[in-house]
Each structure stands twice: as C-alpha cells, then as structure tokens.
Design a protein around this motif. Structure first.
Motif, short mmCIF file in Angstrom:
data_model
loop_
_atom_site.label_atom_id
_atom_site.label_comp_id
_atom_site.label_asym_id
_atom_site.label_seq_id
_atom_site.Cartn_x
_atom_site.Cartn_y
_atom_site.Cartn_z
N ILE A 6 0.84 -1.19 0.00
CA ILE A 6 0.00 0.00 0.00
C ILE A 6 0.87 1.25 0.00
O ILE A 6 0.62 2.22 -0.72
CB ILE A 6 -0.96 0.00 1.21
CG1 ILE A 6 -1.99 -1.12 1.08
CG2 ILE A 6 -1.66 1.35 1.34
CD1 ILE A 6 -2.92 -1.25 2.26
N TYR A 7 1.93 1.21 0.80
CA TYR A 7 2.85 2.34 0.88
C TYR A 7 3.49 2.62 -0.48
O TYR A 7 3.49 3.75 -0.97
CB TYR A 7 3.92 2.03 1.93
CG TYR A 7 5.09 2.99 1.95
CD1 TYR A 7 4.92 4.32 2.34
CD2 TYR A 7 6.37 2.56 1.60
CE1 TYR A 7 5.99 5.19 2.38
CE2 TYR A 7 7.43 3.43 1.64
CZ TYR A 7 7.25 4.74 2.02
OH TYR A 7 8.31 5.61 2.05
N PHE A 14 3.03 10.35 -3.10
CA PHE A 14 2.66 11.53 -2.32
C PHE A 14 3.77 11.94 -1.36
O PHE A 14 4.09 13.11 -1.22
CB PHE A 14 1.37 11.24 -1.53
CG PHE A 14 0.13 11.26 -2.36
CD1 PHE A 14 -0.59 12.44 -2.53
CD2 PHE A 14 -0.32 10.11 -2.97
CE1 PHE A 14 -1.75 12.46 -3.30
CE2 PHE A 14 -1.47 10.13 -3.75
CZ PHE A 14 -2.19 11.29 -3.92
N ILE A 15 4.34 10.95 -0.69
CA ILE A 15 5.41 11.24 0.27
C ILE A 15 6.64 11.78 -0.44
O ILE A 15 7.24 12.78 -0.03
CB ILE A 15 5.74 9.97 1.08
CG1 ILE A 15 4.56 9.62 1.98
CG2 ILE A 15 7.01 10.16 1.90
CD1 ILE A 15 4.58 8.23 2.51
N ASN A 16 7.01 11.13 -1.53
CA ASN A 16 8.17 11.56 -2.31
C ASN A 16 7.96 12.99 -2.81
O ASN A 16 8.88 13.83 -2.74
CB ASN A 16 8.37 10.61 -3.49
CG ASN A 16 9.63 10.91 -4.26
OD1 ASN A 16 10.69 11.08 -3.68
ND2 ASN A 16 9.51 10.97 -5.58
N GLU A 17 6.77 13.27 -3.33
CA GLU A 17 6.49 14.61 -3.85
C GLU A 17 6.42 15.64 -2.73
O GLU A 17 6.85 16.80 -2.90
CB GLU A 17 5.19 14.62 -4.65
CG GLU A 17 4.84 15.96 -5.26
CD GLU A 17 5.96 16.53 -6.10
OE1 GLU A 17 6.29 17.72 -5.92
OE2 GLU A 17 6.53 15.79 -6.93
N SER A 18 5.87 15.27 -1.58
CA SER A 18 5.78 16.24 -0.48
C SER A 18 7.17 16.65 -0.01
O SER A 18 7.42 17.83 0.26
CB SER A 18 4.96 15.68 0.69
OG SER A 18 5.71 14.81 1.52
N ILE A 19 8.09 15.70 0.06
CA ILE A 19 9.46 16.02 0.48
C ILE A 19 10.17 16.85 -0.59
O ILE A 19 10.88 17.82 -0.28
CB ILE A 19 10.23 14.72 0.78
CG1 ILE A 19 9.65 14.05 2.04
CG2 ILE A 19 11.71 15.00 0.97
CD1 ILE A 19 10.21 12.68 2.34
N THR A 106 0.10 21.49 -5.12
CA THR A 106 1.27 21.05 -5.88
C THR A 106 1.54 19.57 -5.63
O THR A 106 1.77 18.79 -6.57
CB THR A 106 2.51 21.88 -5.49
OG1 THR A 106 2.27 23.25 -5.82
CG2 THR A 106 3.75 21.39 -6.24
N ILE A 107 1.50 19.16 -4.38
CA ILE A 107 1.77 17.77 -4.02
C ILE A 107 0.72 16.84 -4.63
O ILE A 107 1.06 15.85 -5.29
CB ILE A 107 1.81 17.61 -2.49
CG1 ILE A 107 3.02 18.34 -1.91
CG2 ILE A 107 1.85 16.12 -2.10
CD1 ILE A 107 2.96 18.53 -0.41
N VAL A 108 -0.56 17.17 -4.42
CA VAL A 108 -1.62 16.30 -4.93
C VAL A 108 -1.63 16.29 -6.45
O VAL A 108 -1.77 15.23 -7.08
CB VAL A 108 -2.99 16.73 -4.37
CG1 VAL A 108 -4.12 15.92 -5.01
CG2 VAL A 108 -3.03 16.55 -2.85
N GLY A 109 -1.44 17.46 -7.07
CA GLY A 109 -1.45 17.54 -8.53
C GLY A 109 -0.36 16.70 -9.16
O GLY A 109 -0.61 15.91 -10.08
N ARG A 110 0.86 16.83 -8.66
CA ARG A 110 1.97 16.09 -9.25
C ARG A 110 1.88 14.60 -8.91
O ARG A 110 2.21 13.75 -9.74
CB ARG A 110 3.30 16.69 -8.80
CG ARG A 110 3.56 18.08 -9.35
CD ARG A 110 4.95 18.57 -9.00
NE ARG A 110 5.97 17.78 -9.66
CZ ARG A 110 6.82 18.25 -10.57
NH1 ARG A 110 6.73 19.50 -10.97
NH2 ARG A 110 7.74 17.48 -11.10
N SER A 111 1.44 14.29 -7.70
CA SER A 111 1.36 12.89 -7.30
C SER A 111 0.29 12.13 -8.08
O SER A 111 0.52 11.01 -8.54
CB SER A 111 1.07 12.78 -5.80
OG SER A 111 2.06 13.42 -5.04
#
Length: 314
Positions: A6-7, A14-19, A106-111
């Motif tokens: 799941i991760y 999402f995590i990669n993009e948020s960082i 930005t995070i949600v859009g790119r992810s």
C-alpha cells in the motif's frame, strides 16, 4: 494488501512529492519514517489536513496531516520562499492558508499525475482542507485500516500521511517523479516593458507572487483574475497583451478558457501554469497555441528568471 505494498503503490508518490516540494518551496528538509498500521479506534485528528478522496479499485481518503504548529511553520516558510520576506505568523492567517493550499495542491497535482501515467483503476479528487475536529468522524465511517507514514521536518516539526482504506483491489508498479520544470517558449522577441500582462490564477498567493516577479523584471502594467471565465472576459476587452494562466481553477479551468479565447479569435500569447504535468493536457494546450507551459512550483529565488524565458512573442 500488505503495508509495504500500500505504501509503495499509493502513498510513496505523495510522500516523495511532499518532500521534494517541501525542499523546492521552503528549503526545508523532510525525512520519511517507516510506515505502520494505525488503529482505527485510536485515530485522532491533529488539527489541519489536506485531503483527497480515492475512488475506484481503492476506496478511501488520503490525508497530509499536520499539528497546527507544524502547519504554521511550513506556511511561514512557503511565504518566505515565495516572497523573499521574513514571515513570523503565530496562527494560520489568510496568507498562510493560501500558502499551505498551494503546497498541498502542488503535491496532490503532481502525485496524482504520476499515478495516472500507469493507467490505474482508481482516481483522486481535487484536494480540500479540514481544520475542524468535528469533521473527522465522517472520514472514519467504513474504514477498515489506516496506513500512516510520519514525515519529520528539520526545524519545523512533524506531519503525517494517512491512507484511510475502506476497500482495495489492484496491482501496480512503482512510479517516479518528473523533475521537468516545463515546456519552453520557442519565441524569441521580448515582450515590451510597457505591455499589459494578465495573471489568471485562483490562488491569491500565486497572483501576488507572479505580479512581484513581473514587476522585478520591469512589467508594471498588470491585471489579475481569479478564474478562467473572468480571465476570458478581460481578454475579450482587448486590454491585455500577454497572459499567464493556471490550469485547475473553479468555475472554468485554464485549458477551457484557452479554448474559448481561441474560438473568440484572440491570438494573445498565453503561458499556462500547473502543478499537473500530464502530457495529454500539455499537448491539448499546445494544440490551442501557447507560448510555454510552466510546471509549479516557482519561487522568489528563481521565479523571475523562469518567467523571463516565457515573456516572448512570435
């Protein structure tokens, strides 16, 4: 499906993009911890969350979840990076709320764009914000498991990604972030400094930042609109010589407004802005005639240099 799967499948982009966006938009460094299963009955709202509903073969909600003090620290950092000014807000002001919204978008859009490239049988809603603890109960209805990943931000605190899962059934491979900054303008003739530039974006923060960057380059005849329809009406008056326009907006998206602008016979040079790097969307806009496509984020440190490359006309 295991926590690890799941991760990797859902949360990792999402995590990669948020960082990555945290570094790009605030110059802060974030580090992801190990994923773990939260107990549904013990799950508590921390005070501020950016959410996106997941539908299709995965039914649930993904949350980027902050304590208020962490949200304030990150919001201050986003504003400081965007405007090159010191921000010391102690509560979530309008500017900080807009800054956090822009970071979340930005995070949600790119992810979600990364997910879409793999033809997955699920989708994500536009991001929305929850800052009322009484709203949390409705998100837990039907939830069978919660996967949580903590993100520690140096000097700012900690935020969390939570995936609230109701049901799941899919198989996919890992996705990777696109580091591209945009589609360049092929034109070479500089826009005169006395030209009128129209900025169309539903984020007041982005409009404010772009107007500052344009002023820094010597463009002071500036107009603004907060949605595609308003931008279209301004273009129809003939007062604008050049425009920057966001893609995802309320009432009328930028690509729809661009289509209407061309149908109306206007050949105004248009540069599109978006955190969504979907090549189908880019090609659609290119087919309607644009002078470039900028992928967000853009910051005070490089914004003027980036947009100067796009201020060209045929």
């Amino acid at each position: 499906m295991s926590v690890e799967n799941i991760y990797k499948v859902v949360l990792y982009p999402f995590i990669n993009e948020s960082i990555a966006s945290l570094k790009a938009m605030t110059n802060l460094t974030g580090t992801a911890g190990e994923p773990f299963m939260d107990k549904v009955e013990d799950f508590r709202f921390k005070g501020y969350a950016v959410c996106s509903d997941v539908t299709g073969n995965l039914d649930g909600v993904i949350m980027m979840h902050h304590y208020p003090e962490t949200a304030i620290s990150i919001g201050n950092a986003v504003c400081q990076s965007m405007f090159d000014e010191k921000y010391d807000c102690t509560e979530i002001t309008e500017d900080l709320s807009n800054a956090l919204a822009e970071w979340g978008n930005t995070i949600v859009g790119r992810s979600t764009d990364l997910h879409s490239r793999y033809n997955l049988d699920y989708g994500f809603s536009s991001p929305y914000f929850v800052n009322d603890m009484s709203d949390m109960d409705k998100y837990l209805v039907g939830v069978k498991e919660i996967v949580t990943v903590p993100i520690t931000v140096e000097g700012a605190g900690r935020y969390y990604f939570n995936l609230l899962v109701r049901s799941v059934d899919y198989q996919v491979s890992e996705v990777k972030r696109d580091e591209s900054t945009g589609i360049k303008n092929s034109h070479t003739k500089p826009l005169p400094l006395d030209a009128t530039v129209l900025v169309v974006d539903d984020s007041a923060l982005i409009r404010k930042a772009l107007k500052r960057m344009l002023a820094k380059l010597g463009y002071n005849n500036l107009l603004e609109a907060d949605d595609g329809r308003s931008g279209l009406e301004i273009v129809k008056t003939g007062v604008a010589d050049f425009m920057f326009m966001d893609v995802v907006m309320e009432d009328m998206n930028g690509d729809e407004a661009l289509s209407e602008i061309r149908k109306a016979g206007s050949d105004i040079p248009v540069v599109m802005l978006s955190s969504v790097t979907d090549q189908t969307l880019v090609k659609k806009c290119e087919g309607l005639g644009i002078s470039g496509f900028i992928f967000k984020p853009i910051q005070a440190s490089n914004g003027a240099d980036i947009i100067s490359h796009y201020l060209k006309i045929a």
